[in-house]
Design an enzyme around this catalytic site. Structure first.
Site, mmCIF file in Angstrom:
data_model
loop_
_atom_site.group_PDB
_atom_site.id
_atom_site.type_symbol
_atom_site.label_atom_id
_atom_site.label_comp_id
_atom_site.label_asym_id
_atom_site.label_seq_id
_atom_site.Cartn_x
_atom_site.Cartn_y
_atom_site.Cartn_z
ATOM 1 N N GLU A 129 -20.037 11.966 -14.955
ATOM 2 C CA GLU A 129 -21.201 12.418 -14.171
ATOM 3 C C GLU A 129 -20.696 12.966 -12.844
ATOM 4 O O GLU A 129 -20.557 14.156 -12.679
ATOM 5 C CB GLU A 129 -22.207 11.282 -13.972
ATOM 6 C CG GLU A 129 -22.920 10.969 -15.269
ATOM 7 C CD GLU A 129 -24.332 10.428 -15.100
ATOM 8 O OE1 GLU A 129 -25.119 10.974 -14.308
ATOM 9 O OE2 GLU A 129 -24.640 9.449 -15.798
ATOM 10 N N GLU A 166 -23.741 -0.142 -10.276
ATOM 11 C CA GLU A 166 -24.923 0.661 -10.600
ATOM 12 C C GLU A 166 -26.092 -0.232 -11.013
ATOM 13 O O GLU A 166 -27.236 0.000 -10.638
ATOM 14 C CB GLU A 166 -24.566 1.596 -11.757
ATOM 15 C CG GLU A 166 -25.727 2.404 -12.280
ATOM 16 C CD GLU A 166 -25.294 3.424 -13.308
ATOM 17 O OE1 GLU A 166 -24.281 3.177 -13.998
ATOM 18 O OE2 GLU A 166 -25.959 4.460 -13.423
HETATM 19 C C1 BGC Z 1 -27.023 8.455 -12.500
HETATM 20 C C2 BGC Z 1 -27.949 7.913 -11.463
HETATM 21 C C3 BGC Z 1 -29.064 8.897 -11.361
HETATM 22 C C4 BGC Z 1 -29.803 8.807 -12.670
HETATM 23 C C5 BGC Z 1 -31.088 9.555 -12.760
HETATM 24 C C6 BGC Z 1 -27.745 8.404 -13.803
HETATM 25 O O1 BGC Z 1 -27.031 8.727 -14.885
HETATM 26 O O2 BGC Z 1 -25.802 7.835 -12.525
HETATM 27 O O3 BGC Z 1 -27.419 7.370 -10.373
HETATM 28 O O4 BGC Z 1 -29.825 8.872 -10.246
HETATM 29 O O5 BGC Z 1 -28.949 9.105 -13.732
HETATM 30 O O6 BGC Z 1 -31.445 9.922 -14.002
#
Ligand code: BGC
Length: 912
Positions: A477, A756
């Site tokens: 990501e 997270e």
């Molecule tokens: C991210 C997040 C993000 C979210 C929103 C995730 O995969 O890591 O931090 O805000 O997606 O869809």
């Protein structure tokens, strides 16, 4: 004596060369022992080095932040010296008041970059054949090369390299690296803005000699494979670079060499370099005298690219720290794992290794161990693997340069047994890489677990401010998710000077928002193509368009931030799909809202306890109320101000009709719902709000037993809301709670960054089965803002900290706490300690506050109703201290253990 100790332009580091503003605003910091000192005037002197023209202004003003540029605008590449002198009035140690004038500051050099597209007298050059390796379309990095002959008899007065790339680059002259920027030019919305860097290469060039300049370029963000879509070639399918070398000789002649068809290119030893997958270095492919250099091609579209070139707004990405290996671990399966003791973003350097030609050493990066082995599942498709292949020609030193990893552990395989340097910890160094922002804020207290939590938050910020503010630095990501920075903005702006970096990112946000027709896309720069929700309106995430410029304005006092973003704020509000009857969010489909609250199952992160539309609507009322403040700050027409006042009042009423009972209960009986409603002033009366406050406290003490129940949206506000309603002690209890889910649970599990998910690692040490499990996400670290603003009570009153507040709320089991914020004016510092006073047979609170010159501080002592206003200086107070109930107890049925008989430590562990 007052002294001007630091002078800088806009949000640049002092003495930055190649700035993009022709009339940069100027700021300075003063230092001195004077009490109650206020600046009364300033003088700025600008000496134009070309024809010794001197501009100077004297202004009666106490401003020392972002004051207008005096005199003539800079032209491209122009250099000036700038000095600042100030006068002011204050008292000496004996209390004698006098006015004084500082010495002029040491001159700082201000140098403009290339301000016009026409200044780029060069081309975009590319290899004359494709560098793609099929089928994945990875690009093999290339090296461009050219020779520059500097004249024999004339010395070089000044030489500059202006450079950027389609890809990421590193330049070398005569084999030594130019500058200290890493991963340059960083990531912007390349389709509209490509930053170039300016380097002083005067020391690199040899007068009278042939100088070889080499530029390595790898795919980076320009044509590398990004995010979970893993698409290559998002901005273009050709590696290339644009550069101008300008050498000014002592005899006033100028030599200018641009990127043109006089360059050649070849592939060097870096055979692969992807941001997500890692770098492969094959020493057998090193460039040598026999290397065949090929022709370059000049890109015919250069004139359209040159219009996109822009100087950076803030500091570059740099190597900021190095780590020793803490331990070498032998895993149960016999693997060798380096443990750096800290999760961070960067890479490792190998100090020395030698072995037979073709020996292949692999370095697999990971954030955590699971069952004693590295846990790579959370990385998803990102390989995070560096490979070093030896050439058999003796020891080599190596580190990558065109990738980075988020890691704490590195599994090493293939280390040659015959190497003269065996695999020991001395052989490796961990290199921390991120945008080199100045540290502005810190926090410490008597509780080591809270200190570790704060350190984890700082490290998650460091790991995720790599050019843009990202969600995480490890898996596939690493994107500029708008919601993550929105909820963390307040904390970020306290910890580091983010103004330059976020000014840049917000420019891209406006660009991407325009391209999406007013909606703020979920990630900036936007690269997700037609990924489903990417460009649909999302509360909290899209609200960044209003909230982040406001946060930056609050921190810096820079009104131009609001001016620049006003239209984008309006566009965002206009783009929100609304219910025709209420004006609230139209209830249609799922929303991210309180993303990842602890009840959300591993595979369903939006499935939160709090109704998603209630969260969206709370934020809508909040951002509309901010628009009222912003329109007033910008002095918009009465009509415009009234429009937002009416909107704000109507939406508040609609929200109340939809979600609040007449007595103050909420339609969603959750921590997030109450936190948002309290913090965003959504109640119609103080009675409703105090009823809600009691309910929130009841939920926490009875249903949740002090465990956290908020996700991304509620987390930043819970503590502030409880403090607002006089229940800080309830939040102290939550903050110090250690059972999962809580902030200290990860700390007790050995975390060194913020996770997270509240349970990214489960209590049994296994990794959360969700496929979205990072161990380095700053969002839930937004709680640090409560630590700064409530435990230490340090926060701005005026935008920009010219007036600030110290209103500490001691509590929990803390014996002392301290915080410091380096504002433009200097250091704002607070420390409190609880002391026993045997004479009075009671506890005392000792408080020390340091107020920088030219500011005022409102000090609010615990237990007193009023605040004391003080000017610069160091002051101390000691007052009686009457602690609140501690620990606040859970409300339990009678068959549970009588909690007041339990040791406090056990209470905190189990929620009794
Ligand atoms: C991210 C997040 C993000 C979210 C929103 C995730 O995969 O890591 O931090 O805000 O997606 O869809």
């Amino acid at each position: 004596m007052v002294q001007v100790v630091k002078v800088w332009c806009e949000h640049h580091e002092p003495n930055t060369i190649g700035i993009g503003e022709s009339q940069p605003r100027i700021s300075w910091t003063t230092a001195g022992e004077e009490r109650d000192w206020q600046q009364t005037s300033y003088e700025i002197e600008v000496t134009h080095l070309d024809g010794s023209l001197i501009d100077s202004v004297k202004v009666d003003s106490s401003d020392s932040r972002l004051v207008p540029w005096p005199g003539k605008a800079l032209t491209s590449r122009e250099q000036v010296n700038l000095r600042v002198r100030v006068s002011g009035v204050g008292a000496d140690a004996a209390g004698v008041v006098s006015s004084n004038i500082s010495e002029a500051s040491a001159p700082i050099r201000v140098e403009a970059g290339l301000l016009q597209p026409e200044d780029w007298k060069c081309s975009l050059i590319e290899p004359n054949e494709s560098t793609e390796i099929l089928p994945e379309k990875r690009h093999r990095p290339v090296t461009f090369r050219r020779h520059i002959q500097c004249p024999i008899d004339v010395a070089i007065a000044r030489a500059r390299l202006y450079i950027t790339a389609h890809g990421i680059y590193e330049a070398r002259i005569n084999d030594s690296r130019v500058g200290d920027h890493i991963l340059a030019p960083g990531w912007t919305s390349y389709q509209s803005r490509l930053t170039y860097q300016t380097y002083d290469i005067t020391p690199n060039l040899l007068s009278g000699q042939d100088n070889e300049i080499q530029v390595d370029v790898a795919e980076g963000w320009f044509c590398g494979s990004l995010a979970f879509t893993r698409r290559h070639n998002i901005y273009g399918s050709r590696l290339g670079f644009i550069a101008m070398i300008v050498v000014e000789l002592e005899n006033r002649e100028t030599i200018c060499i641009g990127s043109d068809d006089g360059w050649r290119w070849a592939h060097g030893p870096i055979v692969e370099a992807g941001l997500l997958d890692g770098e492969t270095y094959d020493a057998r492919e090193m460039l040598h005298s026999e290397t065949v250099w090929k022709n370059v091609q000049t890109n015919q579209e250069f004139s359209s690219y040159s219009r996109l070139l822009t100087a950076p707004d803030g500091p570059p990405i740099r190597k900021t720290q190095e780590f020793e290996v803490r331990e070498i671990i032998k895993s149960p399966s016999g693997k060798t794992i380096l443990d750096f003791g800290q999760n961070f973003a960067g890479w490792i350097k190998v100090k020395q290794v030698d072995g037979a030609a073709g020996t292949t050493i692999k370095f697999q990066f990971a954030e955590v161990l699971e069952n004693g082995e590295i846990g790579t599942r959370p990385l998803r498709s990102a390989k995070c693997l560096d490979t070093l292949i030896l050439d058999g020609n003796g020891p080599i030193y190596w580190e990558p340069k065109f990738t980075f990893h988020g890691f704490r552990y590195v599994e090493v395989t293939g280390w040659p047994e015959e190497s003269k340097t065996p695999l020991t910890s001395q052989n490796f160094v961990g290199v921390v890489v991120h945008t080199d922002m100045q540290v502005t804020g810190n926090f410490r207290c008597s509780n080591p677990l809270l200190n570790q939590l704060h350190s984890n938050i700082v490290w998650s910020m460091r790991g995720n401010f790599v050019g843009i503010p990202t969600d995480c630095p490890q898996r596939d990501e690493r994107l500029g998710w708008t919601g993550d920075i929105n909820v963390f903005g307040d904390t970020a702006a306290y910890l580091f000077d983010v103004s330059g970096m976020l000014t840049s990112w917000l420019k891209d946000m406006v660009i991407e928002q325009k391209e999406a027709g007013g909606v703020v896309p979920l990630v900036i720069p936007y690269i997700l193509g037609d990924f489903g929700p990417g460009k649909s309106a999302e509360a909290v995430w899209g609200d960044v368009a209003v909230m982040l410029p406001w946060t930056l304005y609050t921190t810096t006092g820079d009104t131009s931030m609001l001016v620049r973003h006003y239209e984008s704020m309006k566009d965002w509000l206009n783009s929100i799909p609304r219910s025709e009857t209420t004006g609230l969010w139209k209830q249609d489909g799922f929303k991210l809202a309180d993303w990842l609250d602890p009840s959300a199952p591993p595979d369903d992160p939006v499935n939160a306890m709090t109704d998603m539309y209630m969260v969206c609507d709370s934020f809508l009322v909040h951002v509309t109320a901010l628009m009222v403040k912003i329109a007033a700050t910008l002095n918009k027409s009465q009509e415009e101000q009234k429009f937002y006042q009416d909107q704000s009042a109507n939406l508040r009423q609609m929200f109340a009709d939809e979600y609040i009972t007449p007595s103050g209960r909420l339609a969603c009986d959750t921590q997030t719902a109450y936190a948002l409603a309290i913090e965003f002033d959504l109640f119609n009366s103080p009675q409703q709000q105090s009823h809600a406050a009691e309910r929130l406290s009841m939920l926490i003490r009875q249903r949740n037993k002090f465990k956290i129940a908020t996700g991304f949206a509620g987390t930043p506000y819970l503590g502030h809301a409880l403090t607002k309603v006089g229940k800080s002690n309830v939040f102290y209890r939550m903050l110090l709670h250690r059972e999962c889910p809580s902030w200290l649970y990860p700390v007790t599990m050995g975390a060194t960054t913020v996770w997270e998910r509240w349970n990214s690692m489960l209590p049994d040490g296994s990794i959360n089965p969700g496929d979205m499990t990072s161990f380095n996400h700053y969002a839930l670290g937004s709680v640090a803002s409560w630590m700064h603003q409530t435990i230490c009570g340090l926060k701005p009153v005026d935008a920009g900290w010219k007036t600030f507040k110290v209103e500490p709320v001691p509590g929990g089991n803390l014996q002392w706490a301290e915080a410091e914020y380096h504002s433009v004016y200097g250091r704002c510092r607070v420390r409190w300690e609880i002391k026993n006073n045997p004479d009075k047979n009671q506890q005392m609170l000792w408080l020390e506050v340091v107020v920088p010159l030219n500011t005022k501080c409102h000090v609010h002592l615990p237990g007193s109703k009023d605040s004391i206003i003080v000017g610069s200086g160091i002051r101390q107070w000691e007052v009686d201290y009457h602690p609140e109930e501690w620990p606040v107890r859970a409300l339990l049925p009678p068959f549970k253990p009588a909690d007041d008989e339990l040791p406090v430590d056990e209470v905190l562990q189990h929620g009794w």
